[in-house]
Design a protein around this motif. Structure first.
Motif, mmCIF file in Angstrom:
data_model
loop_
_atom_site.group_PDB
_atom_site.id
_atom_site.type_symbol
_atom_site.label_atom_id
_atom_site.label_comp_id
_atom_site.label_asym_id
_atom_site.label_seq_id
_atom_site.Cartn_x
_atom_site.Cartn_y
_atom_site.Cartn_z
ATOM 1 N N LEU A 1 0.827 -1.204 0.000
ATOM 2 C CA LEU A 1 0.000 0.000 0.000
ATOM 3 C C LEU A 1 0.862 1.255 0.000
ATOM 4 O O LEU A 1 0.436 2.322 -0.451
ATOM 5 C CB LEU A 1 -0.915 0.028 1.226
ATOM 6 C CG LEU A 1 -2.052 -0.984 1.280
ATOM 7 C CD1 LEU A 1 -2.755 -0.902 2.627
ATOM 8 C CD2 LEU A 1 -3.045 -0.741 0.158
ATOM 9 N N GLN A 2 2.090 1.124 0.531
ATOM 10 C CA GLN A 2 2.953 2.286 0.707
ATOM 11 C C GLN A 2 4.007 2.433 -0.380
ATOM 12 O O GLN A 2 4.400 3.549 -0.713
ATOM 13 C CB GLN A 2 3.670 2.184 2.054
ATOM 14 C CG GLN A 2 2.747 2.034 3.242
ATOM 15 C CD GLN A 2 3.531 2.035 4.525
ATOM 16 O OE1 GLN A 2 4.131 3.040 4.899
ATOM 17 N NE2 GLN A 2 3.552 0.910 5.209
ATOM 18 N N ILE A 3 4.490 1.321 -0.890
ATOM 19 C CA ILE A 3 5.578 1.362 -1.875
ATOM 20 C C ILE A 3 5.052 1.012 -3.256
ATOM 21 O O ILE A 3 4.480 -0.058 -3.463
ATOM 22 C CB ILE A 3 6.718 0.397 -1.479
ATOM 23 C CG1 ILE A 3 7.376 0.857 -0.184
ATOM 24 C CG2 ILE A 3 7.750 0.318 -2.602
ATOM 25 C CD1 ILE A 3 8.520 -0.004 0.262
ATOM 26 N N ARG B 1 9.535 11.603 -3.791
ATOM 27 C CA ARG B 1 8.190 11.097 -4.080
ATOM 28 C C ARG B 1 7.566 10.451 -2.846
ATOM 29 O O ARG B 1 6.369 10.613 -2.580
ATOM 30 C CB ARG B 1 8.251 10.067 -5.213
ATOM 31 C CG ARG B 1 8.685 10.609 -6.557
ATOM 32 C CD ARG B 1 8.712 9.493 -7.580
ATOM 33 N NE ARG B 1 9.455 9.855 -8.766
ATOM 34 C CZ ARG B 1 10.397 9.114 -9.325
ATOM 35 N NH1 ARG B 1 10.721 7.947 -8.790
ATOM 36 N NH2 ARG B 1 11.023 9.525 -10.410
ATOM 37 N N GLY B 2 8.399 9.719 -2.107
ATOM 38 C CA GLY B 2 7.902 9.031 -0.917
ATOM 39 C C GLY B 2 7.345 9.988 0.120
ATOM 40 O O GLY B 2 6.297 9.727 0.726
ATOM 41 N N ARG B 3 8.028 11.108 0.344
ATOM 42 C CA ARG B 3 7.561 12.066 1.356
ATOM 43 C C ARG B 3 6.197 12.638 0.977
ATOM 44 O O ARG B 3 5.286 12.716 1.816
ATOM 45 C CB ARG B 3 8.568 13.199 1.520
ATOM 46 C CG ARG B 3 8.135 14.217 2.586
ATOM 47 C CD ARG B 3 9.193 15.285 2.789
ATOM 48 N NE ARG B 3 8.749 16.327 3.690
ATOM 49 C CZ ARG B 3 8.894 16.302 5.017
ATOM 50 N NH1 ARG B 3 9.469 15.262 5.595
ATOM 51 N NH2 ARG B 3 8.474 17.315 5.760
ATOM 52 N N GLU B 4 6.011 13.005 -0.272
ATOM 53 C CA GLU B 4 4.733 13.576 -0.684
ATOM 54 C C GLU B 4 3.623 12.525 -0.667
ATOM 55 O O GLU B 4 2.466 12.839 -0.377
ATOM 56 C CB GLU B 4 4.861 14.201 -2.072
ATOM 57 C CG GLU B 4 5.751 15.435 -2.093
ATOM 58 C CD GLU B 4 5.373 16.437 -0.997
ATOM 59 O OE1 GLU B 4 4.171 16.812 -0.926
ATOM 60 O OE2 GLU B 4 6.257 16.828 -0.206
ATOM 61 N N PHE B 5 3.974 11.284 -0.942
ATOM 62 C CA PHE B 5 3.014 10.189 -0.886
ATOM 63 C C PHE B 5 2.497 10.016 0.539
ATOM 64 O O PHE B 5 1.298 9.882 0.773
ATOM 65 C CB PHE B 5 3.694 8.907 -1.381
ATOM 66 C CG PHE B 5 2.756 7.751 -1.589
ATOM 67 C CD1 PHE B 5 1.846 7.756 -2.632
ATOM 68 C CD2 PHE B 5 2.811 6.649 -0.758
ATOM 69 C CE1 PHE B 5 0.988 6.687 -2.831
ATOM 70 C CE2 PHE B 5 1.962 5.568 -0.948
ATOM 71 C CZ PHE B 5 1.046 5.587 -1.994
#
Length: 442
Positions: free
Chosen positions: A350-352, A387-391
Motif C-alpha cells: 500500500l505504501q511502496i 516522491r515518498g515524502r509527498e506520498f
C-alpha cells in the motif's frame, strides 16, 4: 491502567499547515458531530511497537479537538505475553498448538483486567488480540449502550474456524461480539460476521520520531553509536522479531558490501508483550559475528529522536518483513525522503509503488540487488525519496488517520451500518489500490 503521562495538547494549527485546510475542516466537522461521545482506547503495552506510538499521538489529538478520549493499558504476568506472542504468530500464519493451560492463562489475564473498560465510555477500541476477550465481561445492557471496535494491526492470515473449541473458533466468536472491526488491508479480511472498516495506520509528522532535526543532532547521534557518516548507511528499524527477518537483512548486506563499501545499522527495541525478542536478538548478534560495519542497537523505547536521526542519516531504509500488518517504519522512512526496500507482504505494498518510491522484494538476493542499485544511483535514490515524502503527506499522516477513524466512529455511533457483512473504506489510496488489483485480476 490508565495512561496519564501523555504529552500536552498538540498545536492543531501546525497539523493544519501540513495537511491542508480542506482535510482539517472535514476533521473538525466530524469532531462536532461526535461532541459528547466519550472514547476509550485499550491495548497491551505503553511502550514499544507501532500501536503505542499511534496512540501516544492519536489520543492527545482527539482531546485537542474537544473529544473526551482516554487510553488504558492492560496489565498481566509474563506468561500471558508468552501465550499472546504465540497467538500473534498463529494469526500471521505460523503453526503451533494451544494447550488448555495456554487458553486458561489467556482468560485469567482477561479476568484480572475485567474492569478496564470504563463504565462511562461510549466508544471503545480494543487493539489486537491481547485484550480482545474483555468483551466477555460486559453485560448485554452494556453491549447495547456502548459501541465496541476491534482494531487488528497484524497481517491476519486465514484463521481456521471449523473445530469447536479451537483458538480460531474462539477468536471468531469474540470478534463477532464487536460492533465493527478495523483492518489495515482488504487482503487480510477474515470471513467473519462483523462489519469491517479498512483503515491503514499512520505516523505523526510532529512527533519526536518524525519531526525535522538539526544537522548537529544527527551528527552527534552517529558519533554516539560509532556510525561513520562518510560511509553509506543502510538501516532497518524494527523490534527484534523473526517476522522482520533481521538475519536476512544481515545476509543481504554482506552481499552488497562485497560490491561497495557500506555499513548496516539495525535499530531495535523491546516491548513487554514480545518475549521472543531476546532470542531473536541473540541470533542477530551471532549472525553479525562482531563485524565492525554492522551496528546492532538495542535501544530503550523512548529513543525516538535517536531513531529519527539515524533514519535521516541513512542512504537506504530496509524493511525486509516476512509478515507485516502495515509497517510504520516504511512510512517513517518515506516521510524522511529515503528510498525504502521492503518485503512485498501485508500492508507494505500500500505504501511502496515498486520502482517509484522504493522497491518491493521477496528474497535475500532481491533485497541485496535493490540496495546495491540505490547506493550506486544516488540521484535516483533522491528522486524516490522526494516522491515518498509527498506520498506519505497525502495518505499516511495522523490527520488522515484521525479523519478515517472519526468517520468510522460516526458510522457506528449514529447507526449508519446495517449490513452485517459490510466492508467500508474511506481511504482514497487504499480504494485506488483495491480497484487496480481487481482490474488486474479481471
Amino acid at each position: 491502567m490508565i495512561v496519564t503521562d501523555l504529552p500536552g495538547y498538540p498545536s492543531l494549527r501546525e497539523y493544519q499547515r501540513i495537511a491542508g485546510t480542506k482535510q482539517f475542516s472535514a476533521i473538525e466537522e466530524l469532531a462536532g458531530r461526535l461532541s459528547g461521545v466519550r472514547i476509550q482506547e485499550i491495548n497491551s503495552t505503553r511502550y514499544g511497537g507501532g500501536v503505542s506510538e499511534i496512540l501516544i499521538s492519536y489520543v492527545p489529538f482527539l482531546n485537542a479537538l474537544g473529544l473526551d478520549t482516554t487510553w488504558s493499558v492492560m496489565e498481566a504476568e509474563p506468561a500471558f505475553f508468552d501465550v499472546t506472542k504465540t497467538l500473534h504468530n498463529f494469526l500471521q500464519g505460523r503453526g503451533g498448538g494451544f494447550s488448555p493451560e495456554m487458553i486458561e492463562t489467556y482468560w485469567e489475564a482477561q479476568r484480572q483486567n475485567e474492569g478496564l473498560i470504563e463504565d462511562d465510555s461510549d466508544v471503545v477500541t480494543i487493539h489486537d488480540p491481547q485484550p480482545l476477550g474483555l468483551v466477555e465481561f460486559l453485560t448485554n445492557r452494556e453491549l447495547e449502550r456502548k459501541r465496541l471496535l476491534w482494531r487488528c494491526h497484524v497481517q491476519l492470515e486465514t484463521v481456521p474456524t471449523t473445530t469447536v473449541g479451537s483458538i480460531g473458533n474462539i477468536l471468531r466468536r469474540l470478534v463477532e461480539k464487536y460492533h465493527a472491526g478495523i483492518f489495515s488491508s482488504f487482503q487480510y479480511l477474515p470471513l467473519w460476521n462483523v462489519p469491517s472498516f479498512i483503515i491503514p495506520p499512520f505516523i505523526d509528522p510532529l512527533s519526536e520520531k518524525n519531526r525535522d532535526l538539526p544537522v548537529s543532532e544527527i551528527d552527534a547521534t552517529l558519533a554516539k553509536y560509532g556510525i561513520d557518516p562518510e560511509k553509506p548507511i543502510v538501516t532497518q528499524v524494527s523490534r527484534y522479531d523473526a517476522f522482520k527477518d533481521p538475519v536476512g537483512v544481515i545476509q543481504a548486506f554482506k552481499m552488497v558490501r562485497r560490491k561497495i563499501p557500506c555499513q548496516l545499522v539495525l535499530v531495535g527495541g523491546r516491548a513487554c508483550d514480545d518475549p521472543e525478542c531476546f532470542i531473536v536478538l541473540r541470533e542477530v548478534r551471532e549472525t553479525a559475528e562482531d563485524d565492525p560495519d554492522i551496528h546492532i542497537l538495542d535501544l530503550p523505547p523512548d529513543s525516538h529522536r535517536e531513531i529519527n536521526a539515524i533514519q535521516r542519516a541513512s542512504d537506504v531504509i530496509v524493511q525486509k518483513s516476512i509478515k507485516e500488518g502495515f509497517g510504520l517504519t516504511v512510512t517513517e522512512g518515506l516521510w524522511k525522503e529515503k528510498p525504502v526496500v521492503a518485503g512485498s507482504v501485508g500492508g507494505i505494498p500500500l505504501q511502496i509503488r515498486d520502482g517509484w518510491n522504493g522497491y518491493l522484494v521477496s528474497t535475500i538476493r532481491e533485497t541485496a540487488d535493490q540496495i546495491l542499485h540505490l547506493l550506486r544511483n544516488p540521484e535516483l535514490a533522491h528522486e524516490m525519496g522526494a516522491r515518498g515524502r509527498e506520498f506519505v503527506r497525502e495518505y499516511y499522516l495522523l490527520t488522515r488517520g484521525v479523519q478515517d477513524h472519526l468517520t468510522a466512529i460516526d458510522q457506528v455511533v449514529n447507526g449508519r451500518i446495517t449490513a452485517r457483512d459490510s466492508v467500508i473504506c474511506y481511504h482514497p489510496q487504499v480504494v485506488t489500490t483495491r480497484m487496480a488489483g481487481c482490474a488486474a485480476r479481471h
